[in-house]
Design a protein around this motif. Structure first.
Motif: not given
Length: 467
Positions: A274, A346-347
């Motif tokens: 993440k 998000e990662s």
């Protein structure tokens, strides 16, 4: 309706041609005359075995004079009536491949021409024979062909299915299983049965005509098998391949499942970390960093690896191969060597292939889900050679499926703005290291150095084994 005797197909009433005079009251010359009524060029080996009168698939015979499929042989059946009305006397049962004389209802056997027809309906092979494939052959008209490298009829825009069927027919471990295991014709489920028969016909060294039709297999799929929405008459080959593989994996045949997993399936380790936001040292802004505490990985099995092309250029500069953007295959496949980061919302994700299959299938993503997927496809030229090193394994190019866009017909009432897709497959003959392109009924030689100039979509790479 057929009687019990028809369904059981007892051998008790069988007669040889030589003793037909006593049992059937026809002379030896009359028996030979019946064999002369066979019209081999009118026989249809590839259509669905359904009665043309009752539309039943039970107890169906082929008329050896006109090629019609008709049910039953007892009095009053369509085949019996056909023998009286048009004097066509010889009928072959589609399950047992026994031949009967009607309306006398007696079996006829021990004739070379009948053995040829049986082989046309259901080819059989021996392991020593298969080991020497492909081989030069000739059809009934004396036209030469190379078995396995033959065209499939494009019945109704089904070339996307044809190229996949030919691909599967050339993956050697799967081919050998389907050619040599006779149980797949009798005891397996109908999907595997129909597929096995088609693959056997593709490799037949005794074709009556040097092309094969996939009609029976495709008709069975269309009428008996539940298909995903992604599969339709204009499907791309990727969806067809996954559909057939998944259907075979759901079959009752453990040997097929084992052959597929051992030869086509690989494993990729997917690692995800993440991204979190933290304030800068000055406290006035933030920065994004990887939170290693959230890192996790999982092993995923795959049938093929999908490769992403670079984004299309905003402005087009002509349509020649020189004006199109180009990229090397080695650059695309780095996506799966564990070093190229994929930036998600998000990662960050890393993909690393940890188990390479003997046959590596690569899919080059060219189409999107827009309004005109064919017209707006990514036409980037992918450069590749004949060998590639991947995951410490050397592979040699074996098959190449290419896409070609064609303009739609302009005489339609409703204008069609998207283009049509046409699919071809190029296969290497490892006996002489030549490349042949199969395009419907056409088979052409291709220069291996120029294969990359086509719009490559799917490739099969074969692992090179060291002596």
């Amino acid at each position: 309706m057929p009687g019990k005797r028809d369904l059981e197909e007892s051998d008790g009433d069988g007669v040889h041609l030589e003793d037909a005079n006593k049992r059937l009251h026809i002379s030896s010359s009359d028996g030979e005359g019946l064999l002369q009524t066979i019209e081999k060029k009118r026989l249809d080996f590839y259509s669905e075995k359904v009665c043309s009168v009752t539309l039943s698939t039970i107890d169906v015979y082929s008329c050896l004079t006109c090629g019609k499929y008709l049910q039953g042989r007892n009095e009053g059946s369509p085949a019996f009536k056909h023998s009286i009305e048009v004097s066509h006397r010889l009928f072959m049962h589609m399950r047992t491949l026994k031949t009967y004389i009607l309306p006398e209802n007696r079996q006829l056997r021990n004739a070379e021409v009948l053995d040829q027809i049986k082989y046309g309906f259901r080819p059989t092979y021996e392991s020593r024979q298969v080991a020497n494939f492909p081989q030069e052959c000739k059809d009934l008209n004396g036209q030469p062909y190379l078995n396995g490298f033959i065209g499939l009829h494009n019945i109704s825009n089904n070339d996307s299915s044809n190229v996949i069927l030919l691909m599967l027919a050339h993956i050697k471990p799967l081919r050998d299983l389907l050619l040599l295991n006779d149980d797949l014709l009798d005891k397996a489920d109908q999907f595997v049965n129909k597929l096995t028969l088609l693959i056997r016909q593709i490799w037949s060294p005794r074709l009556f005509r040097r092309h094969v039709s996939p009609h029976e297999f495709l008709q069975y799929v269309a009428t008996h098998v539940k298909q995903p929405r992604s599969l339709n008459a204009h499907s791309d080959p990727r969806n067809v391949l996954l559909f057939i593989i998944n259907r075979m994996m759901n079959s009752s045949c453990g040997e097929i499942r084992k052959t597929l997993t051992e030869n086509i399936q690989g494993t990729v380790t997917v690692s995800t970390t993440k991204i979190v936001s933290v304030p800068n040292d000055d406290g006035n802004s933030i920065k994004f960093v990887l939170d290693t505490r959230t890192s996790k990985s999982s092993d995923i099995r795959f049938w093929m690896l999908s490769l992403d092309l670079p984004a299309k250029p905003l402005f087009k500069d002509g349509k020649s191969a020189n004006s199109l953007p180009q990229v090397k295959l080695e650059q695309l496949i780095r996506k799966f060597d564990g070093t190229v980061e994929q930036h998600l919302k998000e990662s960050i994700r890393l993909n690393k292939v940890t188990q390479c299959p003997p046959y590596l299938i690569l899919h080059i993503k060219r189409f999107d889900s827009g309004k005109f997927p064919v017209k707006d496809r990514n036409q980037t030229v992918v450069e590749f050679g004949q060998e590639i090193d991947f995951c410490s394994t050397k592979y040699q190019l074996f098959m190449n499926i290419v896409h070609e866009a064609t303009k739609p017909a302009m005489n339609q009432e409703v204008p069609v703005l998207d283009e049509n897709s046409r699919w071809k497959i190029q296969i290497r003959n490892d006996k002489d290291d030549t490349w042949l392109e199969l395009d419907e009924g056409n088979v052409r030689k291709r220069e291996k150095e120029l294969l990359f100039l086509n719009e490559t979509y799917l490739q099969v790479w074969e692992r090179v084994t060291t002596a």
